[in-house]
Design an enzyme around this catalytic site. Sequence first.
Site: not given
Length: 161
Positions: A18, A42, A91, A129
């Site tokens: 990040h 979440k 990514r 994460s």
Amino acid sequence: MASIAVCPGSFDPVTYGHLDIITRGAKVFDQVIVAVLHNRNKQPMFSAEERVQLLKEVTSHLDNVVIDSFNGLLINYMQEKKANTIIRGLRAVSDFEYEMQAASINKKLGPEIETFFMMTNNHYSYLSSSIVKEVAKYEADVSDIVPDIVAEALKKKFKES
């Protein structure tokens, strides 16, 4: 006119991946607002307030970075902040499909807003994460994938639970 970009995410917790995107974005735009999303889908480990505080600490050296949080649609937040660009990190190819869908709906809802994709540094392309939390849960060393303050916060959270 100043270029204001928003880098949205859950940042639960913030990783070096990040920070790579935030730091590089800060070199491109006049101001980068890192916006912590309150995502109802979440169950975050850290509260929005804790995530904001961690982000403030790890970005304090970046003069043109502001940390905030928001609820609701990103496009509404962007318009409220008079921001014109969304920064998103990619990514791997697996990120692309989701990000393309999000960018497409954002463009439909806010035609004046652009999405700026940045490839994550290869050193962090495997990092998420979720992976960080999984590794930290078993008390493995995460100091090379998150800032020290985040590593300490993870240790504290897992001791509490």
